[in-house]
Design an enzyme around this catalytic site. Sequence first.
Site, short mmCIF file in Angstrom:
data_model
loop_
_atom_site.label_atom_id
_atom_site.label_comp_id
_atom_site.label_asym_id
_atom_site.label_seq_id
_atom_site.Cartn_x
_atom_site.Cartn_y
_atom_site.Cartn_z
N TYR A 230 0.82 -1.21 0.00
CA TYR A 230 0.00 0.00 0.00
C TYR A 230 0.86 1.27 0.00
O TYR A 230 1.66 1.49 0.91
CB TYR A 230 -0.94 0.04 1.21
CG TYR A 230 -1.85 -1.17 1.36
CD1 TYR A 230 -2.17 -1.99 0.28
CD2 TYR A 230 -2.39 -1.49 2.61
CE1 TYR A 230 -3.01 -3.08 0.44
CE2 TYR A 230 -3.23 -2.58 2.77
CZ TYR A 230 -3.52 -3.38 1.68
OH TYR A 230 -4.34 -4.47 1.85
N GLY B 170 -14.14 -6.90 2.02
CA GLY B 170 -15.18 -6.65 1.01
C GLY B 170 -16.58 -6.95 1.47
O GLY B 170 -17.42 -7.38 0.66
N LEU C 65 -22.41 -1.84 -2.74
CA LEU C 65 -23.74 -2.33 -3.13
C LEU C 65 -24.58 -2.70 -1.92
O LEU C 65 -25.81 -2.63 -1.97
CB LEU C 65 -23.60 -3.55 -4.04
CG LEU C 65 -23.11 -3.29 -5.47
CD1 LEU C 65 -22.75 -4.60 -6.15
CD2 LEU C 65 -24.16 -2.55 -6.27
N LEU C 66 -23.91 -3.09 -0.82
CA LEU C 66 -24.63 -3.51 0.37
C LEU C 66 -24.65 -2.41 1.43
O LEU C 66 -24.79 -2.68 2.62
CB LEU C 66 -24.01 -4.79 0.93
CG LEU C 66 -24.06 -5.99 -0.03
CD1 LEU C 66 -23.24 -7.15 0.51
CD2 LEU C 66 -25.50 -6.42 -0.28
N GLU D 147 -26.13 1.85 2.10
CA GLU D 147 -27.35 2.61 1.80
C GLU D 147 -27.37 3.11 0.36
O GLU D 147 -28.41 3.50 -0.16
CB GLU D 147 -27.47 3.80 2.77
CG GLU D 147 -27.51 3.39 4.23
CD GLU D 147 -28.43 2.22 4.51
OE1 GLU D 147 -29.65 2.34 4.31
OE2 GLU D 147 -27.93 1.14 4.91
#
Length: 303
Positions: free
Chosen positions: A51, A198, A204-205, A207
């Site tokens: 990273y 993830g 997608l999961l 709000e």
Amino acid sequence: MKKRKLGHSDLFVTELGLGCMSIGTEEKTARNIIETALEEGINYFDTADLYDFGENERMVGEALKSVREQVILATKVGNRWKSDKTGWTWDASKAYIKEGVKQSLKRLGTEYIDLYQLHGGTIEDPIDETIEAFEELKAEGFIRYYGISSIRPNVIREYINKSSIVSVMMQYSILDRRPEEEALPLLHEHGISVVTRGPLAKGLLSEKLLSKASEKGYLDYSYQELNEILPRLKERLAANRSFTEVALQYNLANPAVASVVAGASSPEQIRSNVAAVRSKSLTNEEVSFIREVTKPNIYMQHR
């Protein structure tokens, strides 16, 4: 925050860990995120030498210096930056791992790493040599325990059979149930914990739901399928709670899972994720509904 034992180790990690990749490169912002995590009771911090060319490790180590003995610090090795930093190559050799740990320790400003993880892995790796490197690092006191970060079934089986890993980091969510069929039960049977990443399936999961969807869909879900499934899940499960709560609690409902590692780019995100983990667990009926509505995906490659 509740803690769970990590495999056969004596490490107890909080049910929510901070995935440090998303804290950015601005020192003040990164420190604020990490300090918020500490204030909220998180004790598990996950970074990697990959990273930001190692800068992430340096910032994480600096921010945690004053509480080093109270936290569990995890980092990863195996991805080797090219000299011109235009990309990286994979190197799971003993020589590279034993050199890589020295650099990580220096950047982190610590004498030991609680959990050192192989950042990937293929069946073509010199696996016996790789394991030897980790075992020597344990014996030498540079690391306390080691694990792998992989979703490849054939690689996971090799490490279960040959090594003393305490954890496997895997992508896992309501929309990516691939680990459920074979990896999670097998690891649980052998007393090896799963650390999930993830959990929000690229937003997608959360709000935001379909506003985060690509026209290509997600994994083996088409956009049209997502358009049908996500509203159903939200209507049934998130009428009186956030969808983020449902997503994180789904991961924690599996007995193989020790911690959900979620990224955060702001203190507000940390607080939202913490609230989700502290919320009520899903009922058996709710878990069954999720499994009924979604796909029991399976790993097609790396058999």
